[in-house]
Design a protein around this motif. Structure first.
Motif, PDB file in Angstrom:
ATOM      1  N   PRO A  52       0.994  -3.137   7.082  1.00  0.00           N
ATOM      2  CA  PRO A  52       2.073  -2.604   7.915  1.00  0.00           C
ATOM      3  C   PRO A  52       2.631  -1.324   7.305  1.00  0.00           C
ATOM      4  O   PRO A  52       2.812  -1.244   6.094  1.00  0.00           O
ATOM      5  N   ASP A  53       2.880  -0.327   8.131  1.00  0.00           N
ATOM      6  CA  ASP A  53       3.382   0.941   7.599  1.00  0.00           C
ATOM      7  C   ASP A  53       4.820   0.837   7.136  1.00  0.00           C
ATOM      8  O   ASP A  53       5.181   1.395   6.120  1.00  0.00           O
ATOM      9  N   THR A  54       5.641   0.136   7.876  1.00  0.00           N
ATOM     10  CA  THR A  54       7.059   0.117   7.561  1.00  0.00           C
ATOM     11  C   THR A  54       7.589  -1.311   7.511  1.00  0.00           C
ATOM     12  O   THR A  54       7.136  -2.160   8.279  1.00  0.00           O
ATOM     13  N   PRO A  55       8.542  -1.567   6.636  1.00  0.00           N
ATOM     14  CA  PRO A  55       9.152  -2.894   6.592  1.00  0.00           C
ATOM     15  C   PRO A  55      10.235  -3.087   7.658  1.00  0.00           C
ATOM     16  O   PRO A  55      10.834  -4.149   7.764  1.00  0.00           O
ATOM     17  N   GLU A  65       8.056  10.944   5.330  1.00  0.00           N
ATOM     18  CA  GLU A  65       7.581  11.969   4.400  1.00  0.00           C
ATOM     19  C   GLU A  65       7.010  11.378   3.115  1.00  0.00           C
ATOM     20  O   GLU A  65       6.398  12.096   2.328  1.00  0.00           O
ATOM     21  N   MET A  66       7.226  10.090   2.891  1.00  0.00           N
ATOM     22  CA  MET A  66       6.765   9.455   1.657  1.00  0.00           C
ATOM     23  C   MET A  66       5.249   9.266   1.686  1.00  0.00           C
ATOM     24  O   MET A  66       4.658   9.033   2.741  1.00  0.00           O
ATOM     25  N   GLY A  67       4.641   9.355   0.517  1.00  0.00           N
ATOM     26  CA  GLY A  67       3.210   9.114   0.383  1.00  0.00           C
ATOM     27  C   GLY A  67       2.924   7.632   0.204  1.00  0.00           C
ATOM     28  O   GLY A  67       3.836   6.820   0.050  1.00  0.00           O
ATOM     29  N   PRO A  68       1.651   7.267   0.209  1.00  0.00           N
ATOM     30  CA  PRO A  68       1.273   5.862   0.072  1.00  0.00           C
ATOM     31  C   PRO A  68       1.824   5.190  -1.190  1.00  0.00           C
ATOM     32  O   PRO A  68       2.288   4.052  -1.124  1.00  0.00           O
ATOM     33  N   ALA A  69       1.792   5.878  -2.324  1.00  0.00           N
ATOM     34  CA  ALA A  69       2.274   5.271  -3.567  1.00  0.00           C
ATOM     35  C   ALA A  69       3.767   4.980  -3.479  1.00  0.00           C
ATOM     36  O   ALA A  69       4.215   3.900  -3.895  1.00  0.00           O
ATOM     37  N   GLU A  70       4.540   5.899  -2.931  1.00  0.00           N
ATOM     38  CA  GLU A  70       5.980   5.687  -2.796  1.00  0.00           C
ATOM     39  C   GLU A  70       6.272   4.538  -1.832  1.00  0.00           C
ATOM     40  O   GLU A  70       7.144   3.706  -2.092  1.00  0.00           O
ATOM     41  N   LYS A  71       5.549   4.489  -0.720  1.00  0.00           N
ATOM     42  CA  LYS A  71       5.762   3.415   0.246  1.00  0.00           C
ATOM     43  C   LYS A  71       5.408   2.062  -0.357  1.00  0.00           C
ATOM     44  O   LYS A  71       6.148   1.088  -0.193  1.00  0.00           O
ATOM     45  N   ARG A  72       4.288   1.985  -1.041  1.00  0.00           N
ATOM     46  CA  ARG A  72       3.885   0.705  -1.648  1.00  0.00           C
ATOM     47  C   ARG A  72       4.865   0.289  -2.741  1.00  0.00           C
ATOM     48  O   ARG A  72       5.146  -0.896  -2.912  1.00  0.00           O
ATOM     49  N   SER A  73       5.407   1.245  -3.477  1.00  0.00           N
ATOM     50  CA  SER A  73       6.413   0.943  -4.495  1.00  0.00           C
ATOM     51  C   SER A  73       7.650   0.323  -3.843  1.00  0.00           C
ATOM     52  O   SER A  73       8.213  -0.660  -4.345  1.00  0.00           O
ATOM     53  N   HIS A 124       0.090   0.455  -7.741  1.00  0.00           N
ATOM     54  CA  HIS A 124       0.218  -0.706  -8.619  1.00  0.00           C
ATOM     55  C   HIS A 124      -1.081  -1.510  -8.644  1.00  0.00           C
ATOM     56  O   HIS A 124      -1.811  -1.576  -7.647  1.00  0.00           O
ATOM     57  N   ILE A 125      -1.340  -2.129  -9.757  1.00  0.00           N
ATOM     58  CA  ILE A 125      -2.579  -2.893  -9.941  1.00  0.00           C
ATOM     59  C   ILE A 125      -2.704  -4.020  -8.919  1.00  0.00           C
ATOM     60  O   ILE A 125      -3.809  -4.359  -8.487  1.00  0.00           O
ATOM     61  N   LEU A 148       0.122   0.895 -13.335  1.00  0.00           N
ATOM     62  CA  LEU A 148       0.090   1.902 -12.283  1.00  0.00           C
ATOM     63  C   LEU A 148      -1.052   2.876 -12.506  1.00  0.00           C
ATOM     64  O   LEU A 148      -1.333   3.268 -13.639  1.00  0.00           O
ATOM     65  N   ALA A 149      -1.681   3.278 -11.397  1.00  0.00           N
ATOM     66  CA  ALA A 149      -2.728   4.296 -11.450  1.00  0.00           C
ATOM     67  C   ALA A 149      -2.282   5.482 -10.617  1.00  0.00           C
ATOM     68  O   ALA A 149      -1.864   5.317  -9.468  1.00  0.00           O
ATOM     69  N   ASP A 150      -2.358   6.643 -11.181  1.00  0.00           N
ATOM     70  CA  ASP A 150      -2.089   7.863 -10.443  1.00  0.00           C
ATOM     71  C   ASP A 150      -3.218   8.063  -9.448  1.00  0.00           C
ATOM     72  O   ASP A 150      -4.362   7.672  -9.705  1.00  0.00           O
ATOM     73  N   GLU A 151      -2.908   8.673  -8.319  1.00  0.00           N
ATOM     74  CA  GLU A 151      -3.937   8.880  -7.299  1.00  0.00           C
ATOM     75  C   GLU A 151      -5.127   9.666  -7.839  1.00  0.00           C
ATOM     76  O   GLU A 151      -6.254   9.468  -7.400  1.00  0.00           O
TER      77      GLU A 151
END
Length: 143
Positions: free
Chosen positions: A71-74, A103-111, A5-6, A49-52
């Motif tokens: 932080p990696d996890t909430p 197993e989630m990637g950075p984009a999924e985690k940030r989403s 995300h921007i 949104l920007a694709d990797e």
């Protein structure tokens, strides 16, 4: 399809601006230049949104460094999905998000982070945060 995300790109730009401020007031450090180029393209194209793959190697490296500082996890170690809730009362993630987080990637985690932050209903954002503030106040009073 998840993307970066921007607002995360803005956060990464500010992260780097703080760490490598401009010496002359207008020249940008290389990580800031790389991220700003992507950011400008997104604004021009009205994309949130920007694709990797849209990141240059330098922009991706700069973004990854910022991402590693977050932080990696909430998770707040109060997991109600283990008690049968579809959405965790502690962190706000769905049962599936909790289960597949590693197993989630950075984009999924940030989403996921964006969604739970926008909702703001998890204990991480209210009860737990209030308890943490109360503990800080009482600790400060005992000093």
């Amino acid at each position: 399809m998840p993307g970066i995300h921007i607002t995360d790109i803005e956060a990464a730009i500010n992260f780097w601006r703080e760490r490598r401020p401009s010496a002359d007031g207008f020249t940008l450090a290389l990580p800031v230049q790389a991220l700003a180029s992507l950011y400008a393209r997104m604004v021009f194209q009205r994309q949130d949104l920007a694709d990797e793959q849209a990141f240059s190697a330098a922009a991706w490296a700069a973004w990854q460094t910022w991402y590693a500082s977050t932080p990696d996890t909430p998770c707040i170690a109060i997991c109600s999905t283990s008690q049968g809730d579809a959405v965790c009362k502690g962190c706000g993630r769905t049962e599936s998000e909790v289960q597949y987080w590693p197993e989630m990637g950075p984009a999924e985690k940030r989403s996921t982070w964006r969604r739970i932050t926008a909702e703001g209903t998890a204990w991480r954002f209210n009860r737990y945060a209030e308890r943490a503030r109360e503990t800080q106040r009482s600790n400060a009073g005992n000093s």
